[in-house]
Write a protein that holds these residues in place. Structure first.
Motif, PDB file in Angstrom:
ATOM      1  N   LEU A   1      51.848  48.752  11.509  1.00 59.25           N
ATOM      2  CA  LEU A   1      51.128  50.427  10.125  1.00 59.25           C
ATOM      3  C   LEU A   1      50.025  51.110  10.883  1.00 59.25           C
ATOM      4  O   LEU A   1      49.895  51.492  10.155  1.00 59.25           O
ATOM      5  N   THR A   2      49.224  50.243  11.966  1.00 59.50           N
ATOM      6  CA  THR A   2      48.260  51.080  12.157  1.00 59.50           C
ATOM      7  C   THR A   2      48.143  52.456  12.991  1.00 59.50           C
ATOM      8  O   THR A   2      47.820  53.178  12.889  1.00 59.50           O
ATOM      9  N   PRO A   3      49.109  53.124  13.747  1.00 63.20           N
ATOM     10  CA  PRO A   3      49.534  54.196  14.234  1.00 63.20           C
ATOM     11  C   PRO A   3      50.110  55.222  13.611  1.00 63.20           C
ATOM     12  O   PRO A   3      50.268  55.945  13.408  1.00 63.20           O
ATOM     13  N   ILE A   4      50.750  54.136  12.711  1.00 62.78           N
ATOM     14  CA  ILE A   4      51.071  55.469  11.122  1.00 62.78           C
ATOM     15  C   ILE A   4      50.128  55.827  10.293  1.00 62.78           C
ATOM     16  O   ILE A   4      50.237  56.826   9.812  1.00 62.78           O
ATOM     17  N   PHE A   5      48.876  54.938   9.744  1.00 64.35           N
ATOM     18  CA  PHE A   5      48.012  55.450   8.174  1.00 64.35           C
ATOM     19  C   PHE A   5      46.432  55.936   9.596  1.00 64.35           C
ATOM     20  O   PHE A   5      45.967  56.977   8.943  1.00 64.35           O
ATOM     21  N   ASP A   6      46.117  55.104  10.535  1.00 67.08           N
ATOM     22  CA  ASP A   6      45.193  55.396  10.886  1.00 67.08           C
ATOM     23  C   ASP A   6      44.521  56.874  11.239  1.00 67.08           C
ATOM     24  O   ASP A   6      43.839  57.742  11.130  1.00 67.08           O
ATOM     25  N   PRO A   7      45.769  57.597  12.020  1.00 68.92           N
ATOM     26  CA  PRO A   7      45.631  59.185  12.373  1.00 68.92           C
ATOM     27  C   PRO A   7      45.510  60.117  10.942  1.00 68.92           C
ATOM     28  O   PRO A   7      44.992  60.956  10.993  1.00 68.92           O
ATOM     29  N   GLY A   8      45.537  59.408   9.532  1.00 67.65           N
ATOM     30  CA  GLY A   8      45.700  59.849   8.585  1.00 67.65           C
ATOM     31  C   GLY A   8      44.287  59.707   8.026  1.00 67.65           C
ATOM     32  O   GLY A   8      43.941  61.156   7.425  1.00 67.65           O
ATOM     33  N   PHE A   9      43.449  58.812   8.622  1.00 71.78           N
ATOM     34  CA  PHE A   9      42.115  58.915   8.151  1.00 71.78           C
ATOM     35  C   PHE A   9      41.412  59.496   8.260  1.00 71.78           C
ATOM     36  O   PHE A   9      41.343  60.557   9.697  1.00 71.78           O
TER      37      PHE A   9
ATOM     38  N   PRO B   1      41.344  44.207   6.222  1.00 72.88           N
ATOM     39  CA  PRO B   1      40.801  45.605   6.349  1.00 72.88           C
ATOM     40  C   PRO B   1      41.669  46.931   6.527  1.00 72.88           C
ATOM     41  O   PRO B   1      40.980  48.155   5.597  1.00 72.88           O
ATOM     42  N   LEU B   2      42.782  47.365   7.024  1.00 70.75           N
ATOM     43  CA  LEU B   2      43.651  47.792   7.535  1.00 70.75           C
ATOM     44  C   LEU B   2      43.669  48.160   5.221  1.00 70.75           C
ATOM     45  O   LEU B   2      44.519  49.204   5.480  1.00 70.75           O
ATOM     46  N   LEU B   3      44.428  47.831   4.761  1.00 69.23           N
ATOM     47  CA  LEU B   3      44.496  47.243   3.361  1.00 69.23           C
ATOM     48  C   LEU B   3      43.319  48.200   2.755  1.00 69.23           C
ATOM     49  O   LEU B   3      43.638  49.250   1.809  1.00 69.23           O
ATOM     50  N   SER B   4      42.752  47.770   2.795  1.00 65.67           N
ATOM     51  CA  SER B   4      41.139  48.345   2.004  1.00 65.67           C
ATOM     52  C   SER B   4      41.222  50.264   2.274  1.00 65.67           C
ATOM     53  O   SER B   4      41.010  50.576   2.040  1.00 65.67           O
ATOM     54  N   ASN B   5      40.917  50.497   3.670  1.00 64.86           N
ATOM     55  CA  ASN B   5      40.987  51.776   4.311  1.00 64.86           C
ATOM     56  C   ASN B   5      42.501  52.315   3.794  1.00 64.86           C
ATOM     57  O   ASN B   5      42.155  53.837   3.356  1.00 64.86           O
ATOM     58  N   VAL B   6      43.379  51.625   3.643  1.00 64.15           N
ATOM     59  CA  VAL B   6      44.474  52.675   2.709  1.00 64.15           C
ATOM     60  C   VAL B   6      44.488  53.674   1.480  1.00 64.15           C
ATOM     61  O   VAL B   6      44.459  54.163   1.160  1.00 64.15           O
ATOM     62  N   LEU B   7      43.284  51.724   0.571  1.00 71.15           N
ATOM     63  CA  LEU B   7      43.313  52.771  -0.509  1.00 71.15           C
ATOM     64  C   LEU B   7      42.202  53.478  -1.005  1.00 71.15           C
ATOM     65  O   LEU B   7      41.726  54.477  -1.213  1.00 71.15           O
ATOM     66  N   LEU B   8      40.684  53.139   0.016  1.00 69.90           N
ATOM     67  CA  LEU B   8      39.566  53.630  -0.195  1.00 69.90           C
ATOM     68  C   LEU B   8      39.756  55.372   0.383  1.00 69.90           C
ATOM     69  O   LEU B   8      38.722  56.093   0.192  1.00 69.90           O
ATOM     70  N   ASP B   9      40.619  55.755   0.894  1.00 72.51           N
ATOM     71  CA  ASP B   9      41.141  56.780   2.240  1.00 72.51           C
ATOM     72  C   ASP B   9      41.489  57.644   1.182  1.00 72.51           C
ATOM     73  O   ASP B   9      41.058  58.775   1.223  1.00 72.51           O
ATOM     74  N   GLU B  10      41.979  57.935  -0.232  1.00 70.16           N
ATOM     75  CA  GLU B  10      41.902  58.623  -1.080  1.00 70.16           C
ATOM     76  C   GLU B  10      40.278  59.422  -1.677  1.00 70.16           C
ATOM     77  O   GLU B  10      40.716  60.217  -2.077  1.00 70.16           O
TER      78      GLU B  10
END
Length: 473
Positions: free
Chosen positions: A147-155, A249-258
């Motif tokens: 999932l990191t390559p999917i989500f991280d570039p958009g953070f 940690p990844l899930l926390s970044n997904v939620l707080l990215d908004e």
């Protein structure tokens, strides 16, 4: 700040990168030479061009699982509720790997409950960790790698926590630059027990925006809802994503990215590391407005709770961020936060408390291990005078314990005489009633157990080591 504490943050798993050189893997070759007992490499069951709708097949690919196991093994950690250790898992995995893969693909894999572990906080209370089993940690790590390559570039570029190529040091340097640019007020937003209050439905909704694989989404929800075992009793969980597993940690970044995107849209200068967020403004009045708007957004959109007692609008020199604070100069300098100094001394007291029956050289070796890691994290400080004070305090504590080891004033007399202190300056020792702590600051004791004595024992020297690190960077 609540949430991910400093000790935890310094030990968190870093992302493992793929091997280069055409897939050459030295550890794989070593394992093949060792034979039994080593984790085997299995042929991939699918190609690497899986679509977003079949991410689960990416998770169970041989190379993904091998990399996940290496990351978990490197991070060590204790067993979960099943009692299986890292060492036991290495021999268990080859015999059970295909069954686990089949369960993951069939959607029948059920995560175990996490084991509750409490870590005392420096200001009282405890931080609760949820430690998954080794198997669940491997599966979570495999999910993170997919999932990191999917989500991280958009953070957001203002997010620094638990991301490849980013660190706490980058976050600390960023806040110093904001203060130097004239933003001399900080909005310190503290989320109340963030990892315990994450709303599962809100989080799963954010994940579903980017993930079409329903099997993977279902598995992540199972991890979120896995119970927590305390004293042999498993309690169900309906909210939160406990610290302790690779996925949290990844899930926390997904939620707080908004939230990050909302702050960017408003043009704010901010830095976020996991659930620690500092927003820099030019006046207290502006800071109060920002704090109020953040409170509304977090509570209404993300269903998170702002800790009113710990959140504040203040001068940066009065706040601590990731263990660091700043001076009040026009061009601020990074310094140790007050709690960081206290935590260091508390930890060293624990080490020195266990000195009975152990040689001084053994004690110094254990101190050195901790001090090297500590200074590696705090090497960015720009006020080295505090390191001189800490070094003096450490040496005095060691003198005190050396005196305790000698037990009698007469033995201290002969030890100091052996170290070259004139006898005429030591006669008073034969009739003294002073305790070890008072004796440790005596000029004659300091002369005998001085800097040269500790240098010969190899004691780590904080100021000298800091200067070497500073010159290297």
């Amino acid at each position: 700040m609540s949430g991910c504490g400093l000790e935890t943050r310094m030990k968190m798993v870093q992302q493992n990168l793929p091997y280069k050189n055409g897939g050459h893997d030295p550890e794989r070759e070593r394992n093949s030479r060792r034979g039994t007992g080593a984790l085997q490499v299995y042929p991939a069951s699918t190609g690497s061009n899986a679509t977003n709708a079949s991410l689960m097949r990416e998770v169970v690919q041989a190379e993904t699982l091998v990399r996940a196991w290496r990351a978990v093994r490197r991070n060590r950690g204790g067993p979960g509720v099943d009692g299986m250790t890292i060492e036991a898992f290495e021999s268990w995995w080859p015999k059970n790997r295909q069954r686990i893969v089949d369960e993951l693909l069939a959607g029948t894999y059920q995560p175990e409950a996490v084991k509750r572990v409490e870590i005392p906080k420096s200001k009282g209370g405890v931080r609760v960790l949820g430690v998954p089993t080794v198997l669940d940690r491997v599966v979570q790590q495999a999910i993170v790698q997919v999932l990191t390559p999917i989500f991280d570039p958009g953070f957001s570029e203002h997010s620094y926590g638990f991301r490849p190529g980013r660190s706490a040091h980058g976050a600390v340097l960023a806040v110093r630059e904001y203060a130097a640019d004239g933003y001399r007020w900080v909005v310190d937003v503290d989320l109340k027990t963030f990892f315990d209050h994450v709303n599962h439905d809100v989080l799963m909704g954010r994940l579903a925006r980017r993930i079409a694989d329903k099997d993977l989404l279902r598995l992540i929800r199972r991890f979120l809802r896995a119970g927590m075992m305390t004293g042999g009793i498993v309690s169900p969980r309906t909210a939160g994503t406990p610290q302790g597993g690779p996925l949290s940690p990844l899930l926390s970044n997904v939620l707080l990215d908004e939230w990050d995107k909302e702050l960017e849209r408003r043009g704010h200068h901010f830095v976020r590391y996991a659930d620690d967020c500092n927003i820099y403004v030019q006046s207290r009045r502006a800071g109060e407005r920002v704090l109020a708007s953040c409170r509304r957004f977090l509570e209404q959109r993300l269903r998170l709770i702002v800790n009113e007692e710990k959140s504040a609008v203040a001068r940066p020199s009065t706040r601590t961020f990731l263990g660091y604070s700043m001076t009040a100069h026009r061009r601020p300098k990074l310094r140790l936060g007050p709690d960081s100094t206290k935590r260091l001394k508390d930890r060293l007291r624990e080490i020195l408390r266990r000195t009975r029956g152990r040689s001084l050289r053994t004690i110094v070796f254990e101190l050195n291990q901790y001090l090297r890691g500590w200074l590696g994290y705090f090497r960015l400080i720009e006020t080295p005078s505090v390191l001189k004070k800490l070094q003096s305090w450490i040496q005095r504590k060691l003198r005190c314990y050396r005196i305790k080891q000698l037990r009698r004033a007469s033995q201290l007399f002969w030890e100091l005489k052996r170290l070259g202190v004139p006898v005429k300056d030591l006669v008073w020792l034969l009739s003294t009633s002073r305790g070890p702590w008072r004796l440790s600051r005596n000029p004659q004791v300091h002369q005998g157990f001085g800097p040269r004595y500790w240098a010969n024992l190899g004691l780590f020297h904080l100021p000298n080591s800091w200067r070497r690190l500073a010159s290297a960077t």
